[in-house]
Design a protein around this motif. Sequence first.
Motif, PDB file in Angstrom:
ATOM      1  N   ALA A 185      -2.780  -0.286   6.822  1.00  0.00           N
ATOM      2  CA  ALA A 185      -2.077  -1.617   6.635  1.00  0.00           C
ATOM      3  C   ALA A 185      -2.532  -2.812   7.366  1.00  0.00           C
ATOM      4  CB  ALA A 185      -0.687  -1.423   6.868  1.00  0.00           C
ATOM      5  N   PRO A 186      -2.652  -3.946   6.820  1.00  0.00           N
ATOM      6  CA  PRO A 186      -2.091  -4.632   5.636  1.00  0.00           C
ATOM      7  C   PRO A 186      -3.220  -4.414   4.491  1.00  0.00           C
ATOM      8  CG  PRO A 186      -2.881  -6.275   6.807  1.00  0.00           C
ATOM      9  CD  PRO A 186      -3.201  -5.112   7.780  1.00  0.00           C
ATOM     10  N   PHE A 187      -4.254  -3.548   4.494  1.00  0.00           N
ATOM     11  CA  PHE A 187      -5.308  -3.628   3.762  1.00  0.00           C
ATOM     12  C   PHE A 187      -4.900  -2.444   2.704  1.00  0.00           C
ATOM     13  CE2 PHE A 187      -7.455  -5.243   7.350  1.00  0.00           C
ATOM     14  CZ  PHE A 187      -8.190  -6.278   6.803  1.00  0.00           C
ATOM     15  N   GLU A 188      -4.504  -1.162   3.262  1.00  0.00           N
ATOM     16  CA  GLU A 188      -3.732  -0.311   2.375  1.00  0.00           C
ATOM     17  C   GLU A 188      -3.095   0.674   3.089  1.00  0.00           C
ATOM     18  OE1 GLU A 188      -7.539  -0.723   1.717  1.00  0.00           O
ATOM     19  OE2 GLU A 188      -8.321  -0.051   3.793  1.00  0.00           O
ATOM     20  N   SER A 189      -2.082   0.651   2.406  1.00  0.00           N
ATOM     21  CA  SER A 189      -0.928   1.785   2.893  1.00  0.00           C
ATOM     22  C   SER A 189      -0.004   2.136   1.775  1.00  0.00           C
ATOM     23  CB  SER A 189       0.112   1.037   4.101  1.00  0.00           C
ATOM     24  OG  SER A 189       0.805  -0.063   3.550  1.00  0.00           O
ATOM     25  N   LYS A 190       0.849   3.101   2.240  1.00  0.00           N
ATOM     26  CA  LYS A 190       1.931   3.875   1.419  1.00  0.00           C
ATOM     27  C   LYS A 190       3.270   2.961   1.382  1.00  0.00           C
ATOM     28  CE  LYS A 190       1.406   7.775  -0.910  1.00  0.00           C
ATOM     29  NZ  LYS A 190       1.028   8.913  -0.320  1.00  0.00           N
ATOM     30  N   ALA A 191       3.654   2.660   0.150  1.00  0.00           N
ATOM     31  CA  ALA A 191       5.074   2.009   0.083  1.00  0.00           C
ATOM     32  C   ALA A 191       6.077   3.125   0.120  1.00  0.00           C
ATOM     33  CB  ALA A 191       5.300   1.226  -0.969  1.00  0.00           C
TER      34      ALA A 191
END
Length: 256
Positions: free
Chosen positions: A37-43
């Motif tokens: 995060a903040p580029f790619e993560s799990k919601a």
Amino acid sequence: MKKLLAAVTIATLAVSAGVAQAKDWKTIRFGVDASYAPFESKAPNGKVVGFDIDLGNEICRRLHAKCVWVENDFDGMIPALKAKKFDGVLSSMTITPQREEQIAFSKPLFDTPTALVAKKGSGLLPTADSLKGKSVGVEQGTIQETYAKQNWEPKGVKVVPYQNQDQVYQDLQSGRLDAALQDQVQAELGFLKTPRGKDFAQAGQPIPSGAAAIGLRKDDTDLKADIDQAIDGMMHDGTYKKLEAKYFDFDVAPKG
């Protein structure tokens, strides 16, 4: 005449076969390591979210294609791409000469530096002299791992690789690491400005890293051309700025 007709028939069949084998990019599968995060993560609902995800979805929209996100450990991205587990790597992958020997890259998407993170008041700096005898966590397969192993490890710094960035932060918080080396923006927004990073700070000045882009197979020149055109369109019509503003109050666009 019969020989001529046979030759023409064979040539026609060959052309037809070539057309039939051409890739139809109605679905584009992107490999992603959702721990950055903040580029790619799990919601909380299990979906992957972030700046890279928004960029990828916008690219797919412009190409009238469906985006499919395939989670993969970062250090296995290039082998998985080559094995056709997915069609591109959209996961904050920096362009390097070593990677360019194996894969192609799209036009750059953003350019952010690397930063060291340590406990507040530690006095540590991102230098071999300061970190000698200390343990520094890095995510496997990243440019940060390469940098630390080339510049610090030979001088007595213990470089500890992890499968993903969340594991790095877990051991930093627990005290098993003295510091962590990762993208500066990721460190700031994905750790330092969150509750788990309250006791930590950036240590010293950032280290220039280079631009990140989408990793692609060298043979998929048609997909690269389409993606590059979509990136150009986003940059020129203001869409990139709108997506960027959702995550950053500063400019991360590629320089030059």
